[in-house]
Write a protein that holds these residues in place. Structure first.
Motif, PDB file in Angstrom:
ATOM      1  N   ASP A 145       0.814  -1.209   0.000  1.00 35.56           N
ATOM      2  CA  ASP A 145       0.000   0.000   0.000  1.00 35.56           C
ATOM      3  C   ASP A 145       0.849   1.261   0.000  1.00 35.56           C
ATOM      4  O   ASP A 145       0.382   2.332   0.346  1.00 35.56           O
ATOM      5  CB  ASP A 145      -0.916   0.017   1.227  1.00 35.56           C
ATOM      6  N   ALA A 146       2.091   1.157  -0.411  1.00 32.53           N
ATOM      7  CA  ALA A 146       3.014   2.298  -0.394  1.00 32.53           C
ATOM      8  C   ALA A 146       2.537   3.393  -1.347  1.00 32.53           C
ATOM      9  O   ALA A 146       1.810   3.141  -2.301  1.00 32.53           O
ATOM     10  CB  ALA A 146       4.401   1.836  -0.796  1.00 32.53           C
ATOM     11  N   ASP A 147       2.988   4.605  -1.104  1.00 37.60           N
ATOM     12  CA  ASP A 147       2.680   5.742  -1.957  1.00 37.60           C
ATOM     13  C   ASP A 147       3.232   5.463  -3.359  1.00 37.60           C
ATOM     14  O   ASP A 147       4.419   5.337  -3.545  1.00 37.60           O
ATOM     15  CB  ASP A 147       3.311   6.999  -1.363  1.00 37.60           C
ATOM     16  N   ARG A 148       2.370   5.391  -4.333  1.00 41.76           N
ATOM     17  CA  ARG A 148       2.762   5.023  -5.696  1.00 41.76           C
ATOM     18  C   ARG A 148       3.563   6.122  -6.394  1.00 41.76           C
ATOM     19  O   ARG A 148       4.207   5.881  -7.383  1.00 41.76           O
ATOM     20  CB  ARG A 148       1.523   4.692  -6.529  1.00 41.76           C
ATOM     21  N   ARG A 149       3.528   7.340  -5.903  1.00 41.19           N
ATOM     22  CA  ARG A 149       4.252   8.441  -6.535  1.00 41.19           C
ATOM     23  C   ARG A 149       5.731   8.445  -6.175  1.00 41.19           C
ATOM     24  O   ARG A 149       6.527   9.035  -6.867  1.00 41.19           O
ATOM     25  CB  ARG A 149       3.630   9.771  -6.156  1.00 41.19           C
ATOM     26  N   MET A 150       6.115   7.832  -5.080  1.00 42.45           N
ATOM     27  CA  MET A 150       7.502   7.799  -4.662  1.00 42.45           C
ATOM     28  C   MET A 150       8.313   6.967  -5.649  1.00 42.45           C
ATOM     29  O   MET A 150       7.875   5.908  -6.085  1.00 42.45           O
ATOM     30  CB  MET A 150       7.623   7.191  -3.260  1.00 42.45           C
ATOM     31  N   VAL A 151       9.491   7.455  -6.011  1.00 43.88           N
ATOM     32  CA  VAL A 151      10.370   6.744  -6.926  1.00 43.88           C
ATOM     33  C   VAL A 151      11.629   6.351  -6.170  1.00 43.88           C
ATOM     34  O   VAL A 151      12.250   7.189  -5.524  1.00 43.88           O
ATOM     35  CB  VAL A 151      10.731   7.622  -8.148  1.00 43.88           C
ATOM     36  N   VAL A 152      11.982   5.062  -6.232  1.00 43.87           N
ATOM     37  CA  VAL A 152      13.174   4.544  -5.568  1.00 43.87           C
ATOM     38  C   VAL A 152      14.066   3.921  -6.626  1.00 43.87           C
ATOM     39  O   VAL A 152      13.603   3.142  -7.455  1.00 43.87           O
ATOM     40  CB  VAL A 152      12.829   3.471  -4.512  1.00 43.87           C
ATOM     41  N   TYR A 201      19.254  -4.995   5.633  1.00 45.09           N
ATOM     42  CA  TYR A 201      18.832  -3.701   6.173  1.00 45.09           C
ATOM     43  C   TYR A 201      17.374  -3.464   5.815  1.00 45.09           C
ATOM     44  O   TYR A 201      16.892  -3.932   4.786  1.00 45.09           O
ATOM     45  CB  TYR A 201      19.702  -2.568   5.611  1.00 45.09           C
ATOM     46  N   VAL A 202      16.684  -2.731   6.674  1.00 40.60           N
ATOM     47  CA  VAL A 202      15.289  -2.369   6.445  1.00 40.60           C
ATOM     48  C   VAL A 202      15.226  -0.851   6.341  1.00 40.60           C
ATOM     49  O   VAL A 202      15.748  -0.141   7.205  1.00 40.60           O
ATOM     50  CB  VAL A 202      14.383  -2.878   7.589  1.00 40.60           C
ATOM     51  N   ILE A 203      14.603  -0.366   5.266  1.00 37.99           N
ATOM     52  CA  ILE A 203      14.439   1.064   5.033  1.00 37.99           C
ATOM     53  C   ILE A 203      12.944   1.349   5.086  1.00 37.99           C
ATOM     54  O   ILE A 203      12.156   0.730   4.380  1.00 37.99           O
ATOM     55  CB  ILE A 203      14.974   1.486   3.645  1.00 37.99           C
ATOM     56  N   LYS A 204      12.547   2.300   5.943  1.00 36.85           N
ATOM     57  CA  LYS A 204      11.134   2.676   6.045  1.00 36.85           C
ATOM     58  C   LYS A 204      10.956   4.107   5.548  1.00 36.85           C
ATOM     59  O   LYS A 204      11.666   5.014   5.969  1.00 36.85           O
ATOM     60  CB  LYS A 204      10.653   2.582   7.493  1.00 36.85           C
ATOM     61  N   VAL A 205       9.970   4.272   4.651  1.00 37.38           N
ATOM     62  CA  VAL A 205       9.614   5.576   4.097  1.00 37.38           C
ATOM     63  C   VAL A 205       8.096   5.624   4.022  1.00 37.38           C
ATOM     64  O   VAL A 205       7.488   4.800   3.330  1.00 37.38           O
ATOM     65  CB  VAL A 205      10.194   5.783   2.688  1.00 37.38           C
ATOM     66  N   ASN A 206       7.488   6.568   4.724  1.00 36.73           N
ATOM     67  CA  ASN A 206       6.026   6.650   4.768  1.00 36.73           C
ATOM     68  C   ASN A 206       5.467   5.284   5.149  1.00 36.73           C
ATOM     69  O   ASN A 206       5.857   4.725   6.150  1.00 36.73           O
ATOM     70  CB  ASN A 206       5.466   7.146   3.433  1.00 36.73           C
ATOM     71  N   ASP A 207       4.575   4.738   4.334  1.00 40.96           N
ATOM     72  CA  ASP A 207       3.981   3.434   4.613  1.00 40.96           C
ATOM     73  C   ASP A 207       4.705   2.302   3.893  1.00 40.96           C
ATOM     74  O   ASP A 207       4.235   1.171   3.882  1.00 40.96           O
ATOM     75  CB  ASP A 207       2.509   3.419   4.203  1.00 40.96           C
ATOM     76  N   ALA A 208       5.836   2.599   3.258  1.00 42.50           N
ATOM     77  CA  ALA A 208       6.587   1.582   2.506  1.00 42.50           C
ATOM     78  C   ALA A 208       7.759   1.078   3.336  1.00 42.50           C
ATOM     79  O   ALA A 208       8.413   1.842   4.044  1.00 42.50           O
ATOM     80  CB  ALA A 208       7.102   2.165   1.198  1.00 42.50           C
ATOM     81  N   THR A 209       8.001  -0.213   3.247  1.00 39.05           N
ATOM     82  CA  THR A 209       9.136  -0.836   3.921  1.00 39.05           C
ATOM     83  C   THR A 209       9.915  -1.630   2.881  1.00 39.05           C
ATOM     84  O   THR A 209       9.344  -2.442   2.159  1.00 39.05           O
ATOM     85  CB  THR A 209       8.654  -1.783   5.036  1.00 39.05           C
ATOM     86  N   TYR A 210      11.221  -1.358   2.795  1.00 39.36           N
ATOM     87  CA  TYR A 210      12.093  -2.028   1.837  1.00 39.36           C
ATOM     88  C   TYR A 210      13.106  -2.858   2.598  1.00 39.36           C
ATOM     89  O   TYR A 210      13.703  -2.391   3.567  1.00 39.36           O
ATOM     90  CB  TYR A 210      12.835  -1.003   0.964  1.00 39.36           C
ATOM     91  N   LYS A 211      13.302  -4.083   2.158  1.00 43.00           N
ATOM     92  CA  LYS A 211      14.299  -4.956   2.752  1.00 43.00           C
ATOM     93  C   LYS A 211      15.422  -5.095   1.737  1.00 43.00           C
ATOM     94  O   LYS A 211      15.194  -5.459   0.589  1.00 43.00           O
ATOM     95  CB  LYS A 211      13.699  -6.312   3.087  1.00 43.00           C
ATOM     96  N   LEU A 212      16.671  -4.805   2.163  1.00 36.87           N
ATOM     97  CA  LEU A 212      17.811  -4.822   1.268  1.00 36.87           C
ATOM     98  C   LEU A 212      18.890  -5.747   1.794  1.00 36.87           C
ATOM     99  O   LEU A 212      19.118  -5.808   3.009  1.00 36.87           O
ATOM    100  CB  LEU A 212      18.410  -3.422   1.161  1.00 36.87           C
ATOM    101  N   MET A 213      19.570  -6.427   0.889  1.00 33.68           N
ATOM    102  CA  MET A 213      20.703  -7.236   1.292  1.00 33.68           C
ATOM    103  C   MET A 213      21.948  -6.628   0.657  1.00 33.68           C
ATOM    104  O   MET A 213      22.014  -6.456  -0.563  1.00 33.68           O
ATOM    105  CB  MET A 213      20.568  -8.696   0.836  1.00 33.68           C
ATOM    106  N   LYS A 214      22.905  -6.276   1.490  1.00 30.22           N
ATOM    107  CA  LYS A 214      24.177  -5.734   1.040  1.00 30.22           C
ATOM    108  C   LYS A 214      25.218  -6.820   1.179  1.00 30.22           C
ATOM    109  O   LYS A 214      25.363  -7.409   2.249  1.00 30.22           O
ATOM    110  CB  LYS A 214      24.551  -4.516   1.875  1.00 30.22           C
ATOM    111  N   ARG A 215      25.953  -7.102   0.111  1.00 34.38           N
ATOM    112  CA  ARG A 215      27.015  -8.106   0.162  1.00 34.38           C
ATOM    113  C   ARG A 215      28.364  -7.465   0.217  1.00 34.38           C
ATOM    114  O   ARG A 215      28.610  -6.417  -0.186  1.00 34.38           O
ATOM    115  CB  ARG A 215      26.952  -9.014  -1.057  1.00 34.38           C
TER     116      ARG A 215
END
Length: 80
Positions: free
Chosen positions: A10-17, A66-80
């Motif tokens: 349900d993240a904000d669709r206008r945000m660009v990542v 790592y977990v990045i939270k922005v507004n209602d969006a949550t991103y899970k990232l793996m850094k190698r």
């Protein structure tokens, strides 16, 4: 950063990542939006207030998830 997944659909669709190596770029955010970076154990590593466009650089962090939270969006990232 090898994997990116949106946990909350349900993240904000206008945000660009976008991602370039270990740098995440966020655009189309309202000024003052909070971006939080968490380690896999839930520790807050960084909290950033945006000016509409913000870059988060994970170069200084060790390999891991790592977990990045922005507004209602949550991103899970793996850094190698």
């Amino acid at each position: 950063l090898n994997n990116t997944s949106v946990v909350n659909a349900d993240a904000d669709r206008r945000m660009v990542v976008s991602r370039d190596g270990n740098v995440l770029s966020f655009s189309n955010l309202a000024a003052g939006t909070d971006i939080s970076v968490y380690s896999s154990d839930g520790s807050l590593l960084a909290s950033i207030k945006t000016d509409g466009k913000t870059m988060v650089d994970l170069d200084g962090y060790p390999s891991g998830v790592y977990v990045i939270k922005v507004n209602d969006a949550t991103y899970k990232l793996m850094k190698r």
